[in-house]
Design a protein around this motif. Structure first.
Motif, PDB file in Angstrom:
ATOM      1  N   GLY A 100      43.383  36.395  35.370  1.00 24.48           N
ATOM      2  CA  GLY A 100      43.671  35.075  34.829  1.00 24.48           C
ATOM      3  C   GLY A 100      42.441  34.228  34.575  1.00 24.48           C
ATOM      4  O   GLY A 100      42.554  33.053  34.223  1.00 24.48           O
ATOM      5  N   VAL A 101      41.252  34.794  34.763  1.00 27.07           N
ATOM      6  CA  VAL A 101      39.992  34.073  34.556  1.00 27.07           C
ATOM      7  C   VAL A 101      39.249  34.711  33.387  1.00 27.07           C
ATOM      8  O   VAL A 101      39.189  35.943  33.301  1.00 27.07           O
ATOM      9  N   ARG A 130      30.603  33.510  28.629  1.00 27.49           N
ATOM     10  CA  ARG A 130      32.038  33.551  28.919  1.00 27.49           C
ATOM     11  C   ARG A 130      32.785  33.977  27.656  1.00 27.49           C
ATOM     12  O   ARG A 130      32.655  33.347  26.612  1.00 27.49           O
ATOM     13  N   LYS A 131      33.557  35.043  27.775  1.00 31.06           N
ATOM     14  CA  LYS A 131      34.246  35.609  26.616  1.00 31.06           C
ATOM     15  C   LYS A 131      35.429  34.735  26.195  1.00 31.06           C
ATOM     16  O   LYS A 131      35.968  33.963  26.983  1.00 31.06           O
ATOM     17  N   ALA A 132      35.833  34.919  24.969  1.00 21.50           N
ATOM     18  CA  ALA A 132      36.986  34.173  24.445  1.00 21.50           C
ATOM     19  C   ALA A 132      38.281  34.732  25.030  1.00 21.50           C
ATOM     20  O   ALA A 132      38.365  35.907  25.395  1.00 21.50           O
ATOM     21  N   GLN A 154      33.451  28.638  41.159  1.00 21.46           N
ATOM     22  CA  GLN A 154      32.808  27.491  40.530  1.00 21.46           C
ATOM     23  C   GLN A 154      31.304  27.733  40.398  1.00 21.46           C
ATOM     24  O   GLN A 154      30.738  28.559  41.124  1.00 21.46           O
ATOM     25  N   MET A 155      30.670  26.990  39.475  1.00 21.33           N
ATOM     26  CA  MET A 155      29.231  27.071  39.254  1.00 21.33           C
ATOM     27  C   MET A 155      28.670  25.666  39.124  1.00 21.33           C
ATOM     28  O   MET A 155      29.344  24.778  38.586  1.00 21.33           O
ATOM     29  N   ASN A 179      35.920  27.831  36.823  1.00 19.99           N
ATOM     30  CA  ASN A 179      36.504  28.899  36.014  1.00 19.99           C
ATOM     31  C   ASN A 179      38.028  28.937  36.119  1.00 19.99           C
ATOM     32  O   ASN A 179      38.703  29.408  35.203  1.00 19.99           O
ATOM     33  N   THR A 180      38.564  28.470  37.234  1.00 23.95           N
ATOM     34  CA  THR A 180      40.013  28.500  37.407  1.00 23.95           C
ATOM     35  C   THR A 180      40.700  27.514  36.467  1.00 23.95           C
ATOM     36  O   THR A 180      41.687  27.845  35.802  1.00 23.95           O
ATOM     37  N   THR A 181      40.171  26.281  36.400  1.00 25.19           N
ATOM     38  CA  THR A 181      40.763  25.250  35.536  1.00 25.19           C
ATOM     39  C   THR A 181      40.103  25.211  34.159  1.00 25.19           C
ATOM     40  O   THR A 181      40.520  24.434  33.303  1.00 25.19           O
TER      41      THR A 181
END
Length: 198
Positions: A100-101, A130-132, A154-155, A179-181
């Motif tokens: 889901g990420v 980060r891929k589409a 998170q980063m 990354n989650t939200t």
């Protein structure tokens, strides 16, 4: 008779000089031993700070609490130091593969993994790709330092950043990514350049 006296005197001076030198060496060795005993850090910490193991061309999978793969951390070389239980990585590659990420790949010149493997501090030419997905455009981020909070996905950085997404370029200082939200926030000195309208 005078010559004999001179020879004896010269011999005594040589003997005295040798004995004094030996006394200085003995005193120096004793002082050094006492110093190391009084400050164990000089002996033990110096040895502890030496790497206890080095692994070349390694790959480690970080699992989620549910037992699913979350991150793959790999690199050219991993050096572990027991004094603070940290690991230094040459040419690290961090891949986010959580369910889901959006798949995310992070590269840098070097990294440090802290105690407990909960944070990865990336340094030098940090490149985040980060891929589409069906609901999000691809994104490319660049900075010079970045901390990845593995458990929280998170980063964060306080360094200047550049974010490119869908033809739009955003620059500024400081970055927070969840990354989650899928939240991306550049914290200050934000400048956005949009692509020309068709």
């Amino acid at each position: 008779m005078l010559r004999q006296h001179h020879k004896r005197t010269a011999h005594r001076w040589k003997l005295t000089a040798i004995m004094m030198a030996a006394a200085f060496v003995a005193f120096g060795s004793f002082w050094l031993a006492q110093l190391m005993e009084s400050d164990p850090g000089l002996s033990s910490d110096a040895l502890k700070n030496e790497p206890d193991y080095i692994v070349e061309r390694f790959s480690v999978v970080r699992m989620s609490p549910a037992g699913q793969p979350r991150y793959i951390v790999s690199g050219d070389k991993l050096t572990h130091r027991p004094v603070d239980d940290t690991a230094e990585i040459d040419k690290p590659l961090v891949q986010s593969i959580g369910e889901g990420v959006p798949p995310t790949t992070i590269r840098a010149k070097r990294a440090r993994v802290d105690h407990g493997n909960t944070q990865v501090h990336l340094m030098g030419d940090v490149d985040i790709d980060r891929k589409a997905t069906a609901t999000a455009k691809p994104m490319r981020m660049r900075t010079q330092a970045l901390t990845v909070f593995v458990d929280d996905d998170q980063m964060k950085t306080d360094q200047p950043v550049e974010v490119v997404s869908g033809g739009t370029t955003m620059t500024g200082t400081g970055l927070f990514v969840d990354n989650t939200t899928r939240q991306v926030n550049v914290t200050s000195r934000v400048r956005i350049v949009y692509p020309p309208r068709q």
